[in-house]
Scaffold this motif. Structure first.
Motif, PDB file in Angstrom:
ATOM      1  N   HIS A 144       0.803  -1.239   0.000  1.00 52.17           N
ATOM      2  CA  HIS A 144       0.000   0.000   0.000  1.00 52.17           C
ATOM      3  C   HIS A 144       0.827   1.276   0.000  1.00 52.17           C
ATOM      4  CE1 HIS A 144      -2.892  -3.016   1.527  1.00 52.17           C
ATOM      5  NE2 HIS A 144      -3.667  -2.368   0.673  1.00 52.17           N
ATOM      6  N   ILE A 145       1.740   1.392   0.977  1.00 48.80           N
ATOM      7  CA  ILE A 145       2.433   2.687   1.083  1.00 48.80           C
ATOM      8  C   ILE A 145       3.438   2.856  -0.054  1.00 48.80           C
ATOM      9  CG2 ILE A 145       4.287   2.028   2.710  1.00 48.80           C
ATOM     10  CD1 ILE A 145       2.285   5.303   2.740  1.00 48.80           C
ATOM     11  N   ALA A 165       6.649   1.535  10.774  1.00 48.48           N
ATOM     12  CA  ALA A 165       6.190   2.152  12.020  1.00 48.48           C
ATOM     13  C   ALA A 165       6.914   1.525  13.205  1.00 48.48           C
ATOM     14  CB  ALA A 165       4.684   1.953  12.166  1.00 48.48           C
ATOM     15  N   ASN A 185       1.908  -7.710  -6.898  1.00 49.79           N
ATOM     16  CA  ASN A 185       2.644  -6.440  -6.790  1.00 49.79           C
ATOM     17  C   ASN A 185       3.704  -6.315  -7.882  1.00 49.79           C
ATOM     18  OD1 ASN A 185       1.084  -5.599  -4.693  1.00 49.79           O
ATOM     19  ND2 ASN A 185       2.489  -6.294  -3.107  1.00 49.79           N
ATOM     20  N   VAL A 236       8.351  -2.778   3.919  1.00 49.20           N
ATOM     21  CA  VAL A 236       7.665  -3.984   4.390  1.00 49.20           C
ATOM     22  C   VAL A 236       7.104  -3.721   5.780  1.00 49.20           C
ATOM     23  CG1 VAL A 236       9.091  -5.582   3.022  1.00 49.20           C
ATOM     24  CG2 VAL A 236       9.795  -4.985   5.352  1.00 49.20           C
ATOM     25  N   LYS A 237       6.253  -4.633   6.251  1.00 49.38           N
ATOM     26  CA  LYS A 237       5.683  -4.478   7.593  1.00 49.38           C
ATOM     27  C   LYS A 237       6.813  -4.619   8.630  1.00 49.38           C
ATOM     28  CE  LYS A 237       2.432  -7.571   6.365  1.00 49.38           C
ATOM     29  NZ  LYS A 237       2.155  -7.449   4.951  1.00 49.38           N
TER      30      LYS A 237
HETATM   31  N1  LIG Z   1      -0.141   1.767   4.782  1.00 48.73           N
HETATM   32  C1  LIG Z   1       0.143   3.001   5.205  1.00 48.73           C
HETATM   33  O1  LIG Z   1      -0.650   3.933   5.063  1.00 48.73           O
HETATM   34  C2  LIG Z   1       1.481   3.286   5.864  1.00 48.73           C
HETATM   35  C3  LIG Z   1       1.821   4.614   6.189  1.00 48.73           C
HETATM   36  C4  LIG Z   1       3.075   4.879   6.742  1.00 48.73           C
HETATM   37  C5  LIG Z   1       3.958   3.828   6.983  1.00 48.73           C
HETATM   38  N2  LIG Z   1       3.596   2.553   6.689  1.00 48.73           N
HETATM   39  C6  LIG Z   1       4.573   1.474   6.939  1.00 48.73           C
HETATM   40  O2  LIG Z   1       4.854   0.893   5.684  1.00 48.73           O
HETATM   41  C7  LIG Z   1       5.161  -0.485   5.838  1.00 48.73           C
HETATM   42  C8  LIG Z   1       4.360  -1.272   4.815  1.00 48.73           C
HETATM   43  O3  LIG Z   1       2.975  -1.083   5.068  1.00 48.73           O
HETATM   44  P1  LIG Z   1       1.918  -1.444   3.927  1.00 48.73           P
HETATM   45  O4  LIG Z   1       0.608  -1.064   4.474  1.00 48.73           O
HETATM   46  O5  LIG Z   1       2.359  -0.895   2.625  1.00 48.73           O
HETATM   47  O6  LIG Z   1       2.068  -3.056   3.934  1.00 48.73           O
HETATM   48  P2  LIG Z   1       1.724  -4.074   2.773  1.00 48.73           P
HETATM   49  O7  LIG Z   1       0.634  -3.544   1.911  1.00 48.73           O
HETATM   50  O8  LIG Z   1       1.540  -5.402   3.423  1.00 48.73           O
HETATM   51  O9  LIG Z   1       3.046  -4.118   1.865  1.00 48.73           O
HETATM   52  C9  LIG Z   1       4.217  -4.798   2.195  1.00 48.73           C
HETATM   53  C10 LIG Z   1       4.598  -5.715   1.039  1.00 48.73           C
HETATM   54  O10 LIG Z   1       5.897  -6.259   1.268  1.00 48.73           O
HETATM   55  C11 LIG Z   1       5.865  -7.655   0.981  1.00 48.73           C
HETATM   56  N3  LIG Z   1       6.978  -8.326   1.669  1.00 48.73           N
HETATM   57  C12 LIG Z   1       7.007  -8.896   2.905  1.00 48.73           C
HETATM   58  N4  LIG Z   1       8.232  -9.408   3.156  1.00 48.73           N
HETATM   59  C13 LIG Z   1       8.999  -9.135   2.071  1.00 48.73           C
HETATM   60  C14 LIG Z   1      10.351  -9.404   1.743  1.00 48.73           C
HETATM   61  N5  LIG Z   1      11.168 -10.048   2.579  1.00 48.73           N
HETATM   62  N6  LIG Z   1      10.797  -8.981   0.550  1.00 48.73           N
HETATM   63  C15 LIG Z   1       9.991  -8.325  -0.311  1.00 48.73           C
HETATM   64  N7  LIG Z   1       8.691  -8.043  -0.064  1.00 48.73           N
HETATM   65  C16 LIG Z   1       8.204  -8.453   1.122  1.00 48.73           C
HETATM   66  C17 LIG Z   1       4.501  -8.050   1.474  1.00 48.73           C
HETATM   67  O11 LIG Z   1       4.133  -9.345   1.042  1.00 48.73           O
HETATM   68  P3  LIG Z   1       3.170 -10.228   2.043  1.00 48.73           P
HETATM   69  O12 LIG Z   1       1.872  -9.496   2.093  1.00 48.73           O
HETATM   70  O13 LIG Z   1       3.097 -11.558   1.389  1.00 48.73           O
HETATM   71  O14 LIG Z   1       3.842 -10.231   3.380  1.00 48.73           O
HETATM   72  C18 LIG Z   1       3.653  -6.932   0.889  1.00 48.73           C
HETATM   73  O15 LIG Z   1       3.362  -7.134  -0.471  1.00 48.73           O
HETATM   74  C19 LIG Z   1       4.863  -0.853   7.276  1.00 48.73           C
HETATM   75  O16 LIG Z   1       6.072  -1.001   7.978  1.00 48.73           O
HETATM   76  C20 LIG Z   1       4.067   0.332   7.822  1.00 48.73           C
HETATM   77  O17 LIG Z   1       4.369   0.583   9.181  1.00 48.73           O
HETATM   78  C21 LIG Z   1       2.386   2.253   6.119  1.00 48.73           C
END
Ligand SMILES: NC(=O)c1ccc[n+]([C@@H]2O[C@H](COP(=O)([O-])OP(=O)(O)OC[C@H]3O[C@@H](n4cnc5c(N)ncnc54)[C@H](OP(=O)(O)O)[C@@H]3O)[C@@H](O)[C@H]2O)c1
Length: 257
Positions: free
Chosen positions: A11-12, A92, A37, A65-66
């Motif tokens: 997402h981000i 985060a 993705n 990543v998370k």
């Molecule tokens: N969403 C927001 O609005 C927001 C805002 C600010 C900060 N953040 C931060 O951004 C980070 C990501 O959040 P998100 O909401 O974008 O999460 P997300 O949608 O789950 O995106 C993370 C992606 O990374 C993949 N992934 C996991 N392990 C990996 C690896 N070893 N190598 C490559 N790709 C991998 C995940 O696959 P799987 O799903 O299969 O694990 C997923 O596709 C978090 O740490 C969060 O704290 C998010």
């Protein structure tokens, strides 16, 4: 030309990519384990690469990543040469000291953006042990950006700004639920949410005192006043503040994992 790599393209990362891709001086590479993705990257004319290629080709590498997946990703990154690389973690709760342990010998920043970046209306906080000026400037391309002096402030920014859009969408959902009694098609209901947009524009553009803006709508003894009194009686402000504290508490828990 600057090369940016996004490790984790969920997402981000998608919001950041959509913001940065409007700068034709930036070339974007992405790495993700999810097929959908990888397809998204290709569909948007960006290269979906191996981790090694992403690292080798990029000047700035965004860790998207998370928090719980960050250690595994960093262990994988450490198999490659990262000595001249700049990393930006958006995870985060994960502190700079932890990031520096995970990726020694690289330059690391923490950035806390939000999904508004997609339309170049994001707000990003930056923290690091380096000069943050250039990084703040980089993020200004996708909206507002500022540095925080104290790392703990990132947690508050995370909840107010990073999570902020979700609070707003939640409120909007209830607003639309009640609109069901007035309008039944989805599109018209969404258009009526312009009421939020006009209120925000009014507040930003005129910089008026918010209490006065409330007063300008809530005439004495009227309907707005009655509704606001109910919000007050139910502790709306306290509930909101407690929700923010719950988010900050979770950010601190994540930093201890
Ligand atoms: N969403 C927001 O609005 C927001 C805002 C600010 C900060 N953040 C931060 O951004 C980070 C990501 O959040 P998100 O909401 O974008 O999460 P997300 O949608 O789950 O995106 C993370 C992606 O990374 C993949 N992934 C996991 N392990 C990996 C690896 N070893 N190598 C490559 N790709 C991998 C995940 O696959 P799987 O799903 O299969 O694990 C997923 O596709 C978090 O740490 C969060 O704290 C998010």
């Amino acid at each position: 030309m600057l090369n940016f790599a996004f490790l984790g393209c969920g997402h981000i990362a998608k919001s950041l990519i959509q913001g940065f891709q409007k700068n034709t001086d930036i070339k974007i590479f992405g790495y993700d384990i999810l097929e959908q993705n990888k397809e998204w990257l290709e569909k948007n004319n960006h290269s979906s690469c191996s981790l090694e290629e992403c690292i080798a080709k990029s000047d700035i590498i965004f860790l998207c990543v998370k928090p719980q997946d960050l250690k595994t990703l960093c262990d994988e990154i450490m198999e490659f040469n990262i000595s001249s690389k700049t990393f930006v973690s958006v995870a985060a709760g994960v502190k700079i000291s932890e990031l520096e342990n995970l990726l020694p010998s690289s330059k690391i920043f923490r950035a806390m953006p939000n999904v508004g970046a997609k339309d170049n209306l994001g707000v990003t906080a930056i923290y690091s042990n380096h000069d943050n000026k250039e990084m703040v400037k980089t993020f200004k391309f996708i909206g507002e950006s500022y540095e925080v002096e104290n790392e703990d402030q990132i947690d508050l920014h995370t909840v107010l700004i990073g999570s902020g859009p979700a609070f707003f969408y939640d409120l909007m959902q209830e607003f639309e639920n009640r609109l069901d009694e007035l309008l039944n098609d989805k599109e018209s209901k969404r258009l009526v949410s312009i009421v939020f947009l006009s209120s925000i524009i009014n507040a930003i553009k005129n910089g008026e005192n918010l209490e006065e803006l409330v007063e300008s709508v809530a005439s004495k003894g009227g309907t707005t006043e009655a509704a606001l009194q109910k919000l007050d009686e139910k502790g709306f402000k306290e509930i909101f503040s407690e929700a923010v504290d719950a988010g900050i508490k979770r950010a601190k828990e994540l930093s201890m994992n």
